[in-house]
Design a protein around this motif. Structure first.
Motif, PDB file in Angstrom:
ATOM      1  N   VAL A   1       2.106   7.326   7.489  1.00  0.00           N
ATOM      2  CA  VAL A   1       3.138   7.414   6.441  1.00  0.00           C
ATOM      3  C   VAL A   1       3.307   8.861   6.000  1.00  0.00           C
ATOM      4  CG1 VAL A   1       3.548   6.876   4.017  1.00  0.00           C
ATOM      5  CG2 VAL A   1       2.804   5.069   5.581  1.00  0.00           C
ATOM      6  N   LEU A   2       2.155   9.550   5.865  1.00  0.00           N
ATOM      7  CA  LEU A   2       2.208  10.945   5.386  1.00  0.00           C
ATOM      8  C   LEU A   2       3.000  11.832   6.333  1.00  0.00           C
ATOM      9  CD1 LEU A   2      -1.421  11.405   4.047  1.00  0.00           C
ATOM     10  CD2 LEU A   2       0.699  11.584   2.726  1.00  0.00           C
ATOM     11  N   MET A   3       2.917  11.499   7.636  1.00  0.00           N
ATOM     12  CA  MET A   3       3.529  12.404   8.609  1.00  0.00           C
ATOM     13  C   MET A   3       4.925  11.957   9.051  1.00  0.00           C
ATOM     14  SD  MET A   3       1.540  14.843   8.608  1.00  0.00           S
ATOM     15  CE  MET A   3       2.346  15.873   9.830  1.00  0.00           C
ATOM     16  N   VAL A  44       0.130  18.083   3.908  1.00  0.00           N
ATOM     17  CA  VAL A  44       1.206  17.349   3.226  1.00  0.00           C
ATOM     18  C   VAL A  44       0.767  16.990   1.809  1.00  0.00           C
ATOM     19  CG1 VAL A  44       2.412  15.124   3.192  1.00  0.00           C
ATOM     20  CG2 VAL A  44       2.304  16.445   5.315  1.00  0.00           C
ATOM     21  N   ARG A  98      10.697  13.338   1.307  1.00  0.00           N
ATOM     22  CA  ARG A  98       9.868  12.206   0.852  1.00  0.00           C
ATOM     23  C   ARG A  98       8.932  12.642  -0.271  1.00  0.00           C
ATOM     24  NH1 ARG A  98       6.204  11.405   4.664  1.00  0.00           N
ATOM     25  NH2 ARG A  98       4.520  11.991   3.241  1.00  0.00           N
ATOM     26  N   LEU A  99       8.374  13.842  -0.127  1.00  0.00           N
ATOM     27  CA  LEU A  99       7.440  14.313  -1.170  1.00  0.00           C
ATOM     28  C   LEU A  99       8.174  14.469  -2.498  1.00  0.00           C
ATOM     29  CD1 LEU A  99       5.318  16.951   0.785  1.00  0.00           C
ATOM     30  CD2 LEU A  99       4.888  14.507   0.406  1.00  0.00           C
ATOM     31  N   MET A 118       3.537  21.495   5.978  1.00  0.00           N
ATOM     32  CA  MET A 118       3.392  20.034   6.143  1.00  0.00           C
ATOM     33  C   MET A 118       2.949  19.731   7.567  1.00  0.00           C
ATOM     34  SD  MET A 118       6.904  19.159   4.128  1.00  0.00           S
ATOM     35  CE  MET A 118       7.717  20.587   4.820  1.00  0.00           C
ATOM     36  N   PHE A 154      -1.008  11.468  14.721  1.00  0.00           N
ATOM     37  CA  PHE A 154      -1.932  11.630  13.590  1.00  0.00           C
ATOM     38  C   PHE A 154      -2.669  10.354  13.208  1.00  0.00           C
ATOM     39  CE2 PHE A 154      -1.647  15.994  12.344  1.00  0.00           C
ATOM     40  CZ  PHE A 154      -0.413  16.437  12.798  1.00  0.00           C
ATOM     41  N   ILE A 192       0.867  -1.181   0.000  1.00  0.00           N
ATOM     42  CA  ILE A 192       0.000   0.000   0.000  1.00  0.00           C
ATOM     43  C   ILE A 192       0.898   1.224   0.000  1.00  0.00           C
ATOM     44  CG2 ILE A 192      -1.653   1.324   1.380  1.00  0.00           C
ATOM     45  CD1 ILE A 192      -2.702  -1.340   2.470  1.00  0.00           C
ATOM     46  N   TYR A 193       2.001   1.117   0.743  1.00  0.00           N
ATOM     47  CA  TYR A 193       3.004   2.183   0.692  1.00  0.00           C
ATOM     48  C   TYR A 193       4.379   1.567   0.904  1.00  0.00           C
ATOM     49  CZ  TYR A 193       5.704   6.349   1.073  1.00  0.00           C
ATOM     50  OH  TYR A 193       6.652   7.314   0.833  1.00  0.00           O
ATOM     51  N   LYS A 195      -2.776   5.296   5.840  1.00  0.00           N
ATOM     52  CA  LYS A 195      -1.510   5.953   5.491  1.00  0.00           C
ATOM     53  C   LYS A 195      -1.299   7.323   6.149  1.00  0.00           C
ATOM     54  CE  LYS A 195      -1.731   5.793   0.895  1.00  0.00           C
ATOM     55  NZ  LYS A 195      -1.298   5.914  -0.509  1.00  0.00           N
ATOM     56  N   MET A 196      -2.105   7.711   7.106  1.00  0.00           N
ATOM     57  CA  MET A 196      -1.861   9.007   7.768  1.00  0.00           C
ATOM     58  C   MET A 196      -0.474   9.012   8.416  1.00  0.00           C
ATOM     59  SD  MET A 196      -4.298  10.930   7.113  1.00  0.00           S
ATOM     60  CE  MET A 196      -4.908  10.158   5.631  1.00  0.00           C
ATOM     61  N   GLY A 211      -5.123   0.943   7.080  1.00  0.00           N
ATOM     62  CA  GLY A 211      -4.272   1.198   5.916  1.00  0.00           C
ATOM     63  C   GLY A 211      -4.472   2.593   5.358  1.00  0.00           C
ATOM     64  N   GLU A 232       8.814  11.043  -3.908  1.00  0.00           N
ATOM     65  CA  GLU A 232       7.579  10.435  -4.443  1.00  0.00           C
ATOM     66  C   GLU A 232       7.232  11.054  -5.793  1.00  0.00           C
ATOM     67  OE1 GLU A 232       4.654  10.983  -1.400  1.00  0.00           O
ATOM     68  OE2 GLU A 232       5.508   9.433  -0.087  1.00  0.00           O
ATOM     69  N   SER A 252      -0.007  18.777   8.652  1.00  0.00           N
ATOM     70  CA  SER A 252      -1.058  17.753   8.811  1.00  0.00           C
ATOM     71  C   SER A 252      -1.091  16.951   7.511  1.00  0.00           C
ATOM     72  CB  SER A 252      -2.417  18.426   9.012  1.00  0.00           C
ATOM     73  OG  SER A 252      -2.783  19.075   7.779  1.00  0.00           O
ATOM     74  N   PRO A 253      -1.689  15.747   7.542  1.00  0.00           N
ATOM     75  CA  PRO A 253      -1.780  14.943   6.315  1.00  0.00           C
ATOM     76  C   PRO A 253      -2.381  15.739   5.148  1.00  0.00           C
ATOM     77  CG  PRO A 253      -2.383  13.611   8.212  1.00  0.00           C
ATOM     78  CD  PRO A 253      -2.175  15.009   8.718  1.00  0.00           C
ATOM     79  N   LEU A 256      10.051  15.159   5.689  1.00  0.00           N
ATOM     80  CA  LEU A 256       8.765  15.098   4.954  1.00  0.00           C
ATOM     81  C   LEU A 256       8.956  15.667   3.552  1.00  0.00           C
ATOM     82  CD1 LEU A 256       6.117  16.267   7.610  1.00  0.00           C
ATOM     83  CD2 LEU A 256       6.633  13.946   6.848  1.00  0.00           C
TER      84      LEU A 256
END
Lengths: 353, 268, 76
Positions: free
Chosen positions: C55-57, B195, B40-41, B189, C20, B15-16, C52-53, C50, B44, B191-192, B37
């Motif tokens: 992962v994002l942070m 981001v 990573r962006l 960045m 998060f 999934i990731y 991914k929050m 799953g 990606e 919060s999700p 962060l």
């Protein structure tokens, strides 16, 4: 039509760059070298090259660093104050082991100084490319033809040692006009240096152009590797010329425009019964210490002629190492030593012994 | 499972997973620093645009000086403030390579402001990642041009004052006046959601370069837990409460054609 | 059911993922890793959706999430 063209030193330098395969030039206006960027702005596009005027010499040398990191033949030119601004960039280029060519048309200094001819950047040119142990390999032409030929040749030398090469001249050489036999405009070599960045990196390991070595042993090893190249240059790319009597009583030492003046003076002195030998370093770093030492063994005295308060003379004294006394005849601030000055000095020196 | 027990992921679908454009070198940033962060962006986006093998990373001087060790691309390390000039030189020789500089506020807004402004003025076709954490991090917390008024740093112990430190510098607002800019945005960045929005801007900045539209820059308002003296989560709150009022989030310029808009949306 | 894999040695224990995670399904371990941080750890894999929050942070790309392939086959 004669194969010679009447050209200024500046333009012969620029054309020499193109002949040498340079297709990328990043510069900034500063007298007395302005005709070089102007020439490049006209001619580089014609050969598929890029001319770009940077916002400062600091930016220009860093553009050179970037462009040269791709393995391209890249050049910049400036004059004294601009070369001061380029020092940090040169240090990075040395530390990252990237070849490039820099031309300094020296002018009166320090500070804003003036736009007269001078040789007062000798230490700046030969002692270091900015901070650290790095240095430029320095070649000093003394005619429009030599400016053309040595600029063309500089790229190959820079690539051989993966180090900046500086062409050192002055306001007279830059602006005087002489016949010049032009070299053909060679094709630039492909961008295929194994260390270069750019192009497609899928079929090779990624390349990194960098001068950061946090590990002290690694940094020391880099410095030793670079020094070894300078030692090799002292063996393979050391150049000087000589003029005058075979058994001189006075050894005359001068480079660049001063050497032209001294050739005349040596002729007149010889006609007047004073035997002199002129040794003219073309490579200032690596420095022709051995031939100087040999001639100093024969001659009773040495005379250094330069346009500064005495910078080049120190290297001559180091090479002569006490074998004979070394006197200095100098002007500075844009003033120039004349053939009469040197001739008189030679007669005076001969009379003293 | 705190210890990383080895799990056989061969017969699993990710999934990731870590971006290809990253090397194996672990990042040296302080715990919770948003540099990681941002890295990573970018990695990606490089993966998604499939440009890893024609991208060149230009590291600047600051906490992110080791960027060339983290991105698995050709790379070079530029003198402090000079990355845009180095990028200019590279792009002029290799216009088909994708070039990005990764710079902090000391590097870009202090010593390197002339370089970034003139690169924009020349519409140089490369992308700048500008991490604004309002302090010189690597050199231990000195005032930067973007330090907030009243903010204490190791060189503004009484808090930044106008008399001694002048006003904070809003770089995006300056660059927004320059016609050569093709994409310009300020993101964060914290919060999700933020981001994901930041990633969208980074992607569009790279697309502006791929389409040859000119200069692109994304400012990322970032945290510095260490020199702000805050825990990582508190530092993100500090961005929201103190930094964003001075550095409002906005897409200033977006010339990326609508055509790629569809691609961008479909790509996630 | 997603599998969350946290590289406990690379994790610096910044706690952003913990903060998060919408399911409050992450916590900092009691055990120090080699670098002297308390790495993040999953409370229970079952609770993970799953999303991914985390992962994002995560600033250090320590988290990867996988899904059983059979489960994928079953859901097609």
């Amino acid at each position: 039509m004669s194969e010679y063209v009447l050209m200024s030193g500046n333009e012969a330098t620029a054309e020499g760059g193109i002949a040498g395969g340079c297709r990328y030039f990043f510069g900034y206006p500063i007298t007395p070298q302005n005709k070089i960027p102007e020439y490049m702005s006209r001619n580089l596009p014609e050969v598929g090259g890029v001319y770009l005027q940077a916002e400062s010499e600091v930016a220009a040398i860093n553009m050179v660093y970037g462009a040269a990191s791709t393995g391209a033949r890249v050049m910049t030119t400036s004059s004294s104050p601009g070369i001061s601004l380029m020092q940090e960039g040169l240090s990075y280029i040395v530390g990252a082991e990237v070849p490039c060519v820099v031309v300094n048309m020296v002018r009166g200094g320090p500070g804003l100084g003036n736009i007269g001819p001078a040789q007062s950047d000798y230490w700046l040119a030969t002692r270091g490319a900015g901070h650290g142990d790095g240095r430029c390999l320095v070649y000093a032409p003394y005619s429009v033809q030599e400016l053309h030929d040595w600029t063309a040749r500089a790229f190959e030398i820079a690539e051989r040692y993966r180090n900046p090469v500086m062409i050192l001249a002055d306001a007279i050489l830059a602006q005087m006009i002489e016949p010049c036999k032009l070299q053909p405009r060679g094709q630039p070599p492909p961008l295929d240096k194994p260390w270069a960045i750019g192009g497609d990196s899928s079929e090779r390991p990624r390349n990194i152009i960098n001068s950061l070595y946090v590990n002290h042993d690694e940094e020391e090893a880099v410095n030793r590797r670079i020094q070894a190249r300078y030692d090799q240059a002292a063996r393979d790319d050391l150049y000087y010329s000589e003029y005058g009597d075979e058994d001189p009583e006075i050894l005359v030492v001068a480079y660049g425009i001063c050497a032209r003046v001294c050739e005349t003076a040596v002729e007149r002195a010889s006609e007047g019964g004073v035997k002199c030998r002129l040794l003219r370093p073309i490579s200032l770093f690596p420095f022709p210490s051995e031939p100087l030492a040999q001639w100093a063994q024969l001659a009773h005295k040495a005379l250094v002629v330069e346009l500064s308060m005495g910078q080049f003379v120190e290297d001559v004294r180091l090479a002569v190492e006490g074998r004979c006394p070394v006197e200095l005849l100098n002007r500075t601030g844009g003033n120039v030593v004349t053939p009469e000055d040197v001739t008189q000095k030679l007669f005076d020196m001969a009379a003293e012994s | 499972m705190s210890k990383s027990t080895h799990i056989d992921t061969d017969n699993m679908e990710a999934i990731y997973h870590k971006p290809e454009a990253f090397t194996e070198t672990p990042m040296r940033y302080c715990p919770g620093c948003t540099h990681g962060l941002a890295h990573r962006l970018v990695a990606e986006v490089i993966d998604e645009l499939d440009i890893q093998h024609r991208t060149i990373c230009i590291a600047s001087v600051g906490c992110s000086v080791y960027a060339y060790e983290y991105f698995a691309t050709d790379a070079t390390q530029a003198a402090h403030g000079r990355a845009p000039a180095v990028a200019t030189g590279i792009k002029r020789v290799r216009p088909d390579n994708i070039v990005f500089t990764y710079q902090g506020d000391g590097d870009l807004a202090a010593i390197g402001l002339a370089e970034v402004v003139h690169a924009a003025a020349r519409a140089e076709n490369f992308t700048v990642l500008f991490l604004n954490n309002a302090v010189f991090g690597m050199t231990q917390g000195q005032m930067a041009p973007t330090t907030l008024l009243g903010q204490k740093t190791t060189t503004t112990p009484q808090g930044r004052s106008i008399e001694r430190g002048g006003y904070p510098l809003n770089v995006c607002e300056i660059l927004a006046t320059i016609p050569g800019v093709a994409y310009l945005a300020r993101e964060t960045m914290t919060s999700p959601k933020r981001v994901m929005h930041a990633k969208r801007s980074i992607r569009r900045a790279f697309e502006a370069q791929i389409q040859g539209l000119g200069f692109s820059l994304v400012e990322l308002v970032s945290s510095c837990p260490t020199w702000w003296g805050l825990k990582p989560l508190e530092a993100l709150k500090h961005i929201e409460e103190k930094m964003l009022p001075q550095y409002p989030l906005k897409v200033f310029v977006d010339k990326v054609s609508q055509a790629s808009e569809a691609v961008a949306e479909g790509g996630d | 059911m997603p599998i969350v894999i946290i590289d406990a040695e690379k994790c610096k224990g910044c706690g952003l993922c913990v903060a998060f995670c919408p399911k409050d399904n992450l916590e900092l371990s009691k055990d120090l890793n080699e670098a002297g941080h308390y790495p993040a750890t999953v409370k229970s894999q079952e609770n993970c959706t799953g999303c991914k929050m985390c992962v994002l942070m995560c600033p250090d790309v320590c988290i990867e999430i996988y899904k059983e392939v059979e489960e994928v086959a079953a859901s097609e």
